[in-house]
Each structure stands twice: as C-alpha cells, then as structure tokens.
Design a protein around this motif. Sequence first.
Motif, short mmCIF file in Angstrom:
data_model
loop_
_atom_site.label_atom_id
_atom_site.label_comp_id
_atom_site.label_asym_id
_atom_site.label_seq_id
_atom_site.Cartn_x
_atom_site.Cartn_y
_atom_site.Cartn_z
N PRO A 91 -14.64 -50.89 -13.32
CA PRO A 91 -15.16 -49.90 -12.21
C PRO A 91 -16.17 -48.86 -12.86
N TYR A 92 -15.80 -47.90 -13.65
CA TYR A 92 -16.38 -46.95 -14.89
C TYR A 92 -17.29 -47.53 -15.77
N VAL A 93 -17.18 -48.86 -15.69
CA VAL A 93 -18.31 -49.55 -16.57
C VAL A 93 -19.36 -50.38 -16.20
N SER A 94 -20.79 -49.57 -16.81
CA SER A 94 -22.27 -49.98 -16.02
C SER A 94 -22.79 -51.06 -15.78
N GLY A 95 -22.61 -52.03 -16.86
CA GLY A 95 -23.01 -53.26 -17.59
C GLY A 95 -22.29 -53.77 -18.83
N TYR A 96 -23.10 -55.10 -18.78
CA TYR A 96 -22.34 -55.43 -19.85
C TYR A 96 -23.60 -55.90 -20.78
N ILE A 97 -23.58 -55.26 -22.31
CA ILE A 97 -25.49 -55.51 -22.75
C ILE A 97 -25.00 -56.44 -24.18
N GLU A 144 -16.05 -32.13 -25.86
CA GLU A 144 -17.04 -31.16 -25.50
C GLU A 144 -16.69 -31.88 -23.74
N LEU A 145 -15.40 -31.68 -23.65
CA LEU A 145 -14.89 -32.35 -21.69
C LEU A 145 -15.94 -31.62 -21.05
N ASP A 146 -16.71 -29.95 -21.57
CA ASP A 146 -16.74 -28.93 -20.37
C ASP A 146 -18.05 -29.04 -20.69
N ASN A 147 -18.44 -29.49 -21.40
CA ASN A 147 -19.88 -29.34 -21.76
C ASN A 147 -21.52 -29.94 -21.64
N VAL A 148 -21.76 -29.54 -20.72
CA VAL A 148 -22.54 -30.23 -19.92
C VAL A 148 -23.91 -30.67 -21.09
N GLY A 165 -13.47 -51.00 -28.04
CA GLY A 165 -14.19 -51.30 -27.15
C GLY A 165 -12.95 -50.88 -26.12
N TRP A 166 -12.52 -52.03 -25.60
CA TRP A 166 -11.23 -51.85 -24.76
C TRP A 166 -10.07 -50.63 -25.18
N GLN A 167 -9.74 -50.69 -25.83
CA GLN A 167 -8.78 -49.00 -26.24
C GLN A 167 -9.73 -47.38 -26.21
N PHE A 168 -11.11 -47.76 -26.54
CA PHE A 168 -11.61 -46.46 -26.14
C PHE A 168 -11.88 -46.13 -24.46
N LEU A 169 -12.04 -47.49 -23.41
CA LEU A 169 -12.05 -47.30 -22.82
C LEU A 169 -11.06 -46.42 -21.77
N GLU A 170 -9.41 -46.93 -21.97
CA GLU A 170 -7.96 -46.34 -21.07
C GLU A 170 -8.18 -45.24 -21.84
N ALA A 171 -8.38 -44.97 -23.40
CA ALA A 171 -8.01 -43.63 -23.75
C ALA A 171 -9.39 -42.61 -22.81
N VAL A 172 -9.93 -43.07 -22.50
CA VAL A 172 -11.14 -42.17 -21.66
C VAL A 172 -11.59 -42.03 -20.14
N GLU A 173 -10.68 -43.69 -19.91
CA GLU A 173 -10.85 -42.84 -18.91
C GLU A 173 -9.86 -41.72 -17.02
N PRO A 174 -8.85 -40.85 -18.47
CA PRO A 174 -8.39 -39.55 -17.79
C PRO A 174 -9.44 -39.23 -17.80
N LEU A 175 -10.29 -38.66 -18.66
CA LEU A 175 -11.21 -37.51 -19.21
C LEU A 175 -12.37 -37.93 -18.26
N SER A 220 -13.28 -38.22 -14.45
CA SER A 220 -13.56 -37.06 -13.62
C SER A 220 -13.34 -36.52 -14.04
N LYS A 221 -13.14 -35.27 -15.18
CA LYS A 221 -12.91 -34.01 -15.25
C LYS A 221 -14.98 -33.99 -15.62
N PHE A 222 -15.31 -34.35 -16.96
CA PHE A 222 -16.70 -34.74 -17.04
C PHE A 222 -17.21 -33.54 -15.81
N PRO A 223 -18.57 -32.28 -16.02
CA PRO A 223 -19.01 -31.96 -15.12
C PRO A 223 -19.81 -33.20 -15.30
N LYS A 224 -20.22 -34.19 -15.15
CA LYS A 224 -21.33 -34.92 -15.17
C LYS A 224 -21.22 -36.06 -15.04
#
Length: 132
Positions: free
Chosen positions: A108-114, A47-51, A69-79, A81-85
């Motif tokens: 830097p792209y983690v907004s917080g820790y709950i 769904e990379l381009d599907n806002v 979760g850490w592995q997910f963050l590493e894997a999603v990081e390159p995506l 900047s490509k998200f439309p939002k």
Amino acid sequence: MNPRICIIDDDKIYQFTTKKIIANAGITVEVLIFSDAENALSFFQEELDNVSQLPDIVFLDINMPFMDGWQFLEAVEPLLSKFPKPIRIYLVSSSVDDADTERAAKIPYVSGYIFKPFTKEKLLDSLAHLQS
C-alpha cells in the motif's frame, strides 16, 4: 518549497542519467543519492523527525547487492507512520517480471512501479501530486 528527491540505486550510470533528467526537466529540486539501501535506511532512521531533510519522493531500485529494494521496503515500513510528512516511494527496475509488478501493487505504501529507462515524462508524472 522545492521538492526533495531521493534516488536509491547501486548503478552509478543510472544515478548520473537520472540526475541529468531531473536537471533537464527544469524543476528545482534537491536530490539525495544513495548507492546502497543500508545507507539510505540509516539516513531515514537518523532524520526521522527532520522534515527539511526527508525526501518527498523516493526512487528505489529493486535489484541491489546486500539489501535489495524489497528488503529496504520491509525495513522502512515501521518508520513511515513516524515521518512528519508523507513520502511517496516508487520502485524503479529494469525487471519486466510480472511477479515484481504484482508484488509492488500489493504494497500500500508503494506509489508506483517505473520501468527503466527513467524518462522526463516518468519524472513529471511522479511529481504531479506535489503540484496540487
């Protein structure tokens, strides 16, 4: 527009209670739930381009089997900047280990820790930026 929330957590009870908290908060949102990070990652890739399908906020559990979760963050990081939002990612964990919170603070792209348990107040705090 109603915000979309994505929950990535292997704990079915947590998924259920979080959905209840969201419903009881009186906020109209769409909720995506993934029981494992691999399926969530596939969704983000597809769904990379599907806002309209991408979430506004992700609540990501740290401790999951196969891909944590850490592995997910590493894997999603390159995506990201490509998200439309922008997508805000919050780590959610029952871990009170300082190493986890410090590691999260350095991403830097983690907004917080709950810290679990998830509450209505924590939900509203994380949604506050969408109101502006």
